[in-house]
Design an enzyme around this catalytic site. Structure first.
Site, short mmCIF file in Angstrom:
data_model
loop_
_atom_site.label_atom_id
_atom_site.label_comp_id
_atom_site.label_asym_id
_atom_site.label_seq_id
_atom_site.Cartn_x
_atom_site.Cartn_y
_atom_site.Cartn_z
CB CYS A 134 -90.65 3.10 19.44
SG CYS A 134 -91.83 4.44 19.12
CB CYS A 137 -93.28 2.71 16.94
SG CYS A 137 -92.29 4.19 17.05
CG ASP A 138 -93.05 -1.24 17.32
OD1 ASP A 138 -93.51 -0.96 16.19
OD2 ASP A 138 -91.83 -1.24 17.58
#
Length: 312
Positions: A134, A137-138
């Site tokens: 992701c 997300c990261d």
């Protein structure tokens, strides 16, 4: 008979349970084999959930969600739902792995999806510690650094472009010399100076230590390449967890798209009245906790209206 059965205990399922019970439904059960929380519990750092000011782990983020949802009467059954069927009267039968069955007036499917693994050495070991599925997300954690992206489809290229806005450089690793993505996306990637293509190549292993990933070993037509990167993003497809909707004849209970994602409207209603899908199992899902939670709330709010009309 249950008012509502919720299949799946991640952010979408838990939020659906919270809104349904707080909204007045008295007999609501959430079926989740393990501890509720969903895939986000595997994330080592979450910093983009609104209202949570500190960087927390996925486990910490989800810690109080079950307690909050169950405060209003949501019940949690640690059972696996094998199949959902629609009865002639418009209600539903849930076939459980234990051999039991349960009846429900409405069902919300919130079973999520699972990223496919590329299968290289070290992939499982470093998931959440430098290997990610992701970018949204990261990606921010690699600001100013170099990262590798593995894959050649639309998602891989779109995420590489997203990462290029954050990181110093993106190495895009693909096993073929042509991409399966939309031509316009391929063109944008080819013209982005921060993206370097490594084609006809496959990842052999990711290595590192307790602090996380330190690099990736690539085999490009017999030549070994050692990339010193702290982050590896894998986008080789998703497995939609839609098994509960499959009928004995192999068809699906409701309409799905070509990837098996459930088709829904803005209220999370499927093509079957009383059946809803929320979170990553539905088509066009953003694969974000906040979006899954919103789906669950939207579905539950409509379920309340749906059940009220059933009693008229």
């Amino acid at each position: 008979m249950l008012d509502l059965a919720i299949v799946g205990g991640g952010p979408a399922g838990l939020t659906a349970g919270l809104y349904a019970t707080r909204g007045g439904l008295k007999n609501v059960v959430m079926y989740e084999q393990g501890m509720p929380g969903g895939a986000i519990t595997q994330s080592s750092e979450v910093e983009n959930y609104p209202g949570v000011c500190e960087v927390v782990t996925g486990m910490e983020l989800m810690e109080c969600w079950p307690k909050q949802a169950m405060r209003f009467g949501l019940k949690h059954e640690m059972e696996k739902v094998e199949r959902i069927k629609r009865n002639e009267d418009g209600t539903f039968t849930l076939e459980l792995a234990s051999g039991k069955t349960e009846q429900a007036k409405a069902v919300i499917v919130a079973t999520g999806s699972t990223p496919k693994r590329a299968g290289f050495e070290g992939e499982e070991e470093f998931i959440g510690k430098g290997v990610s599925t992701c970018a949204t997300c990261d990606g921010f954690f690699y600001k100013g650094k170099e990262v590798a992206v593995v894959g050649g489809g639309d998602t891989a290229l779109e995420e590489a472009l997203y990462l290029a806005n954050i990181v110093e450089k993106v190495y895009l690793i693909h096993r073929r010399d042509k991409f399966r993505a939309a031509p316009s996306t391929v063109e944008r990637v080819m013209n982005n100076p921060k993206i370097e293509l490594i084609l006809n190549a496959k990842v052999k292993k990711v290595y590192g230590d307790q602090s996380g990933v330190q690099g990736v070993i690539i085999d490009q037509e017999g030549k070994e390449i050692d990339l010193k990167v702290p982050g590896v993003f894998v986008f080789v497809g998703m497995n939609v967890n839609n098994e509960v909707l499959k009928q004995e004849d192999g068809s699906f209970l409701c309409d799905v798209n070509e990837w098996g994602e459930v088709k829904v409207d803005l209220k999370m209603r499927t093509s079957v009245p009383g059946l809803y899908a929320a979170g990553d199992v539905r088509e066009d899902a953003a694969k974000q906790v906040v979006c899954a939670a919103g789906d669950g709330a939207a579905a539950a709010i409509d379920v309340i209206s749906y059940i009220e009309k059933m009693g008229e």
